[in-house]
Design a protein around this motif. Structure first.
Motif, PDB file in Angstrom:
ATOM      1  N   TYR A 215      -0.829  -3.708   6.221  1.00 29.82           N
ATOM      2  CA  TYR A 215      -0.464  -5.067   6.630  1.00 29.82           C
ATOM      3  C   TYR A 215      -1.518  -5.651   7.579  1.00 29.82           C
ATOM      4  CZ  TYR A 215       1.659  -8.863   9.207  1.00 29.82           C
ATOM      5  OH  TYR A 215       1.882 -10.081   9.802  1.00 29.82           O
ATOM      6  N   PRO A 218      -5.399  -6.477   5.465  1.00 32.84           N
ATOM      7  CA  PRO A 218      -5.153  -6.659   4.028  1.00 32.84           C
ATOM      8  C   PRO A 218      -6.432  -6.697   3.201  1.00 32.84           C
ATOM      9  CG  PRO A 218      -4.858  -8.729   5.217  1.00 32.84           C
ATOM     10  CD  PRO A 218      -5.009  -7.656   6.251  1.00 32.84           C
ATOM     11  N   ALA A 247       0.166  -9.036   2.381  1.00 34.55           N
ATOM     12  CA  ALA A 247      -1.075  -8.265   2.219  1.00 34.55           C
ATOM     13  C   ALA A 247      -1.500  -8.190   0.753  1.00 34.55           C
ATOM     14  CB  ALA A 247      -0.883  -6.851   2.760  1.00 34.55           C
TER      15      ALA A 247
END
Length: 872
Positions: A215, A218, A247
């Motif tokens: 996350y 990304p 992401a």
């Protein structure tokens, strides 16, 4: 608008709405507060005692190194702390509302608004963005719960999650800030962060660590590919998984992600992230969320509609079209129609032909007016008839019109709004002519309507209204209203309802009532109240009836109160007493000419009333016992609506029938009289009262009140006497429902006639028992025949329908202004409570204000009948 309506170009402003992604869009570094660490140190003090207790519990569990790291950070956030300790302290502060605000929602708002920035700023300021990223990941490894101490009270207990756990949910508040810092960090700092998080993916290598790193960074696409490959199915409520939607960067990742979970996406950012990072393949996700049942409020729907309006695909436009009944969607559909006119013409025409929905048909017609060059190529063949206009009347010459309609409009005059296309309005027929206003004059007519005040009393108003045929003007006014409704009631359009008040008819009233009933539940109470004023301004019996129904049945106080005020005002203006008002407001239940049609699409049923006021259902000449449920071959919209309307009709019929039977019986007892014209228009021609009238014997009275004759009503509204001979009424004849005492020696013959014709009476009339006072009772003030009789207490309450009032020591009823009959009871009435006596003894029946001789025979009979039945 682009020349290629299928060309995908990400709108520049979308990047600002998406979560930060390094290398994508225009990113600005988040401002770091240089005083964040000092402010954080002060902010941690209220939590110190609670955190210290939690760290002691952690040491007792054998995790002293973690507790020591957290203690070091708590004592000196600017020191050479470890990320694991910083992440734990953040988690304890974010969770511990009891040491801060107390209330959960208030504390979490406090955390989002203040603490998250303090921690993130201090981490970056003192230790760098790589440290901040590590601390954020380590925060995922702890679960904090409120548990009871053995000795009593509560404390926050820290638990370390196993390696296969997805992570604790209290992560997003600070993660979004740290992700933004990583996206804008200098290359060297970013490289350091990638190195740190790469290490965490191996050591400890836990699932919670891998998901958190994917996350935060990304752009490391291969990390997310690895994580998604082995991730099991997950609940939509598992936030550590759901937040990965921001992401995703490839269609393949999105496909795999949707196999794992259907995320509950909060706010706009995840949707914009999907669209900017994945592209057109993300549209189905946006569309699915848009269509989701729970997405109902404008706050939920508006952002998604905005996104769909800028996506150049049929699926996006169709999603908007399918929910165009929502006000927030209607505006975005208009924008999408302007951006993609060819697509709009094609899909609008297809939908209009398939559904025939008025709002879709109107949208197609408006679009065809704006883009006539697209009609031949893009309108579906089945929709072409929808664009054909009715045969138009020839236009009137300028000298046939009032000058106010032919004069040039002032430069600053009211302009016809975009939602109202004059070309789609019906023609305005000139009064007394077979010609119509030219389109320019009709536009001028509309602009004058817009400029008039609430009372329609501007100069020239009567002249302009008088220039057009009233029926044509009413249809034109309703077409304006219909366009306003289909445009989702644009603001600053109060003139639309004022127009209905000026040109409306009885049909306008009937059409407007369903809107008044529906608007309050859709945040339109003020509009409904204004429409009540419109109905009152139109006036007449239909308006009075509908206003009375609204005043009686509306569930919304403001609407009900205003309708009641207007009923009272209209009644006073018409000089109606309470009984005359009650005659005029009896509901007709949609039984035009005594018949109601139910349209199932493939089948059309008719409903009328039989001689017992029960629904008679017919289909192709056959009588049905009940209305069948909709079948698969019936229209999917018309049939269920018709079935529901019949159920509502049946309930309304029961209520109306019971009320009118009670009212007719009261009319017989109270000596209510009607003149012949009112009798025919209000009773015989009414679809419900006419049936009741045919099951009763009516009497004609002369000027002295004596009976001049009696008759019954046949099905064709003709009248017949007791010998079945025609009975003629004078125009000014005075009529009432006959009491058995009015019929004298003819009563047995009337009974026989009703038995022969199998006429079932709605209440006891011909078979009603009659009574009279003895000479001694008539001359006195008491009815001693009832003294000491025993009566059941529960039966007393039934007398209230005849006007009796129940009091503590008995019951009483007024007869006129001065006479009151009182029935004294022992032991007395307790209002229905459990301790009330089951039986009462009549102590006395006494009249005040005169003797019983003053009672007319009918009143005397009914008084004695009620008391005899009570004491039977």
């Amino acid at each position: 608008m682009t020349h290629d309506e299928d060309l995908w170009t990400v709108p520049e402003h979308w990047w600002a709405r998406a979560e930060p992604f390094r290398g994508h869009g225009e990113l600005r570094a988040r401002a770091i507060d240089p005083a964040a660490t000092a402010a954080l140190g002060a902010a941690l003090e209220p939590f110190r005692s609670s955190i210290t207790e939690s760290l002691a519990q952690l040491r007792a569990a054998g995790l002293g190194d973690v507790a020591d790291a957290a203690r070091t950070y708590l004592d000196a956030p600017e020191s050479a702390a470890t990320p694991i300790g910083a992440g734990l302290v953040w988690g304890l502060v974010a969770y511990d509302r009891w040491s801060c605000c107390g209330a959960m929602i208030e504390h979490y708002d406090h955390v989002r608004a203040e603490f998250a920035d303090l921690f993130a700023d201090s981490w970056v300021l003192e230790h760098g963005v790589g440290f901040a990223a590590e601390a954020t990941v380590w925060n995922r490894s702890f679960r904090i719960e409120r548990v009871r101490r053995p000795e009593g009270g509560w404390h926050n207990e820290v638990r370390v999650l196993p390696g296969d756990h997805i992570g604790w949910t209290n992560f997003g508040n600070i993660a979004t800030r740290v992700r933004a810092d990583l996206a804008t960090a200098p290359d060297a700092d970013h490289t350091d962060a990638v190195r740190r998080l790469t290490a965490l993916r191996s050591d400890p290598g836990a699932l919670w660590a891998r998901l958190a790193t994917s996350y935060l960074l990304p752009e490391q696409r291969h990390w997310l590919d690895q994580d998604l490959a082995g991730l099991p199915r997950s609940s939509p409520y598992d936030h550590p998984v759901s937040m990965l939607v921001s992401a995703l960067t490839t269609p393949a990742q999105l496909t795999r992600f949707l196999e794992i979970t259907q995320p509950l996406m909060r706010g706009d950012a995840p949707f914009y992230s999907l669209l900017t990072q994945v592209g057109p393949d993300a549209v189905p996700v946006i569309e699915a969320e848009f269509r989701r049942e729970g997405t109902r409020t404008a706050q939920d729907v508006k952002p998604l509609a905005v996104q769909l309006s800028e996506i150049p695909t049929d699926a996006a436009y169709q999603a908007l079209l399918d929910r165009m009944d929502h006000k927030a969607v209607r505006a975005e559909l208009t924008r999408a129609t302007a951006r993609y006119p060819k697509r709009a013409m094609r899909l609008l025409s297809r939908q209009a032909a398939a559904s025939g929905a008025p709002e879709v048909v109107r949208a197609l017609r408006l679009h065809a007016v704006e883009h006539p060059e697209l009609v031949s190529e893009y309108v579906a063949e089945q929709a072409v008839p929808l664009l054909e206009t009715a045969r138009r009347l020839p236009e009137a010459a300028p000298d046939e019109l009032p000058s106010v309609l032919t004069a040039a409009a002032p430069k600053r005059g009211a302009r016809v709004p975009k939602w109202l296309a004059p070309q789609l309005l019906p023609q305005l027929r000139v009064r007394g002519s077979d010609r119509a206003l030219p389109e320019a004059a009709a536009v001028r007519w509309v602009s004058l309507l817009m400029a008039w005040g609430p009372d329609g009393d501007a100069p020239g108003t009567p002249e302009v209204i008088a220039a057009v045929d009233p029926v044509s003007a009413a249809a034109f006014g309703w077409a304006i209203f219909d366009a306003w409704h289909l445009a989702a009631y644009p603001a600053k359009s109060g003139w639309v309802l004022r127009t209905l008040a000026l040109v409306g008819t009885d049909d306008t009233v009937r059409q407007l009532v369903p809107f008044i009933n529906a608007w309050p539940s859709k945040s339109g109470s003020a509009r409904a109240v204004e429409a009540v004023e419109v109905i009152a301004a139109i006036g007449g019996d239909v308006a009075l009836t509908q206003l009375h129904g609204i005043a009686e049945r509306s569930r919304h106080d403001s609407v009900r109160t205003r309708a009641a005020e207007k009923v009272e005002a209209l009644s006073a203006a018409l000089g109606l007493n309470e009984q005359e008002l009650a005659d005029r407001v009896v509901p007709q239940l949609g039984l035009a000419a005594g018949v109601r049609t139910l349209d199932y699409g493939s089948r059309r049923f008719t409903v009328s009333l039989d001689h017992e006021l029960r629904p008679r259902i017919m289909l192709d000449g056959r009588s049905l016992r009940t209305l069948p449920r909709p079948a698969a071959t019936d229209d999917p919209e018309l049939a269920p609506a018709a079935y529901r309307s019949f159920r509502e009709f049946s309930e309304e019929l029961k209520t109306a029938t019971a009320e009118q039977i009670r009212r007719f019986e009261s009319a017989m007892l109270d000596g209510r009289r009607w003149r012949a014209p009112a009798f025919r228009s209000l009773i015989l021609e009414h679809p419900v009262l006419g049936h009741l009238a045919r099951r009763l014997v009516w009497a004609e009275f002369d000027a002295t009140g004596a009976v001049a004759g009696a008759f019954r009503v046949d099905q064709d509204h003709s009248l017949a006497d007791v010998d079945d001979e025609p009975y003629e009424l004078a125009e000014d004849a005075l009529l009432g429902i006959a009491h058995p005492l009015h019929l004298g020696d003819s009563l047995p013959r009337w009974r026989e006639q009703f038995r022969d014709y199998e006429l079932l009476q709605p209440f006891e009339q011909l078979d009603r028992d009659v009574h009279g006072f003895t000479p001694e009772e008539a001359a006195g003030e008491t009815l001693d025949r009832f003294a000491d009789r025993r009566i059941t207490t529960g039966r007393i309450y039934g007398l209230r329908k005849y006007g009796w009032v129940v009091s503590h020591d008995g019951i009483y009823r007024r007869f006129g202004t001065f006479r009151v009959v009182r029935v004294a009871l022992s032991p007395g009435i307790q209002g229905g409570y459990s301790y009330e006596a089951e039986e009462q003894r009549v102590v006395s029946v006494r009249l005040t204000g005169g003797t019983f001789a003053a009672f007319d025979p009918v009143t005397a009979s009914e008084l004695l009948r009620q008391l005899e039945r009570l004491a039977a």
